[in-house]
Design an enzyme around this catalytic site. Structure first.
Site, PDB file in Angstrom:
ATOM      1  CG  HIS A   1      -2.063  -0.924   1.128  1.00  0.00           C
ATOM      2  ND1 HIS A   1      -2.983  -1.095   2.147  1.00  0.00           N
ATOM      3  CD2 HIS A   1      -2.460  -1.762   0.141  1.00  0.00           C
ATOM      4  CE1 HIS A   1      -3.876  -1.994   1.780  1.00  0.00           C
ATOM      5  NE2 HIS A   1      -3.576  -2.417   0.579  1.00  0.00           N
TER       6      HIS A   1
ATOM      7  CE  LYS B   1      -9.978  -4.262   4.931  1.00  0.00           C
ATOM      8  NZ  LYS B   1      -9.330  -5.572   5.195  1.00  0.00           N
TER       9      LYS B   1
END
Length: 334
Positions: A83, A101
């Site tokens: 990420h 997330k």
């Protein structure tokens, strides 16, 4: 919740896995969303995904997608450990970012992304879609209005049955594996949404042979006297439900509490079921919120504020320190 948003927002997706496919399907439910481009490390994979889901273009590298001037915002759908580098590449290319997330593997790298977005004047939001869910938003409004009095406790669990084989991303520390980062973020976000940042964090876990958490219990204490009892695991299917208790009543969220289409309000000796149905999987609501923010010139969302993301990452860091889960951040971010 689904009113038209203008002007058209051109979406890119970085990653071609299952979560990217689900988001792409729900994105077609969003008025004003243009399916502009897909990026992957392999050109053939990106092209196949774009063709399957109706995107106009495909790119065989993250850099090409990040530099595509016909993309307004990129949804980062890589495994957790990627990420930070993926979102950083997109911000560096001048794209707004909706990052799956958890934002990253730890507070420091999440804070780095937030600072980078602010420095560049770009929108950044963690894709905590639960916070944008219509039923969850209604629950938060009811609690804010005092429907169940002062909140005293939050209970939530999220467990998957497995078994997950060695090498599966949920067991692989190189990919940010473990129950807390993948599943625990949902109970933690619910508790944070209702009670804010805890004063006390206590956690225990059983670890896999690879060193990631397999079965985790979390107890949070708050200055108000409230508590949150949360569990997550990858070794057994729990009920995956939640409840929020107050001095005057209780709200029960059904199994799959993170994407509810109903909830039950208990107060004054009565139980009232509130139905909030929607099509698709519910990812469209975070996309709608992103488009609203971009149209309004907002650099972050009030539904998923960057401060909340950082506070929860700080709590996750504390949990991992207590249960003994560590990641080689230099390796995962390379």
């Amino acid at each position: 919740m689904t009113k038209d948003v203008s002007p058209t927002v051109r979406w890119g997706i970085l990653g071609t896995g299952a979560i990217a496919a689900t988001f792409a399907a729900d994105l077609q439910l969003v008025p004003g969303a243009e399916l502009a481009a897909v990026g992957s490390r392999r050109a053939d994979t990106a092209e196949a995904f774009a063709r399957r889901h109706g995107f106009a273009r495909s790119h065989g590298s993250w850099a090409e997608l990040a530099l595509d001037d016909h993309v307004d915002v990129v949804y980062v759908a890589t495994p957790h450990a990627l990420h930070h580098s993926a979102a950083l590449a997109c911000l560096g290319g001048g794209r707004a970012v909706l990052c799956e997330k958890p934002m990253t593997l730890d507070l420091a790298s999440s804070a780095h992304l937030v600072q980078e977005a602010r420095t560049r004047g770009l929108f950044l939001m963690e894709a905590m879609w639960m916070r944008c869910n219509p039923a969850i938003r209604r629950v938060a409004e009811l609690i804010s209005d005092g429907a169940i009095g002062e909140v005293t406790a939050v209970h939530a669990d999220f467990g998957l049955a497995g078994p997950f084989e060695v090498g599966h991303r949920l067991r692989d520390p190189r990919l940010g594996g473990g129950a807390a980062l993948d599943l625990g973020v949902y109970p933690l976000n619910l508790a944070h949404l209702i009670l804010g940042t805890p004063e006390s964090v206590q956690a225990w876990a059983r670890l896999t042979p690879e060193g990631v958490d397999e079965n985790t219990g979390i107890l949070l204490g708050y200055a108000s006297g409230a508590v949150a009892a949360l569990t997550c695991g990858i070794g057994g299917a729990t009920r995956n439900a939640a409840s929020i208790t107050g001095t005057r009543g209780r709200i029960d969220l059904p199994p799959e509490f993170y994407m509810p289409q109903s909830f039950v309000l208990h107060r004054d000796g009565r139980a009232e079921t509130c139905d909030v149905p929607f099509p698709g999987h519910g990812y469209q609501y975070e996309a709608i919120e992103v488009q609203r923010c971009l149209a309004a010139g907002e650099l972050e969302s009030p539904l998923v504020p960057q401060a909340a993301t950082l506070e929860i990452m700080n709590t996750l860091d504390a949990i991992r320190a207590q249960i003994g889960v560590t990641y080689d951040l230099d390796a995962t971010l390379s």
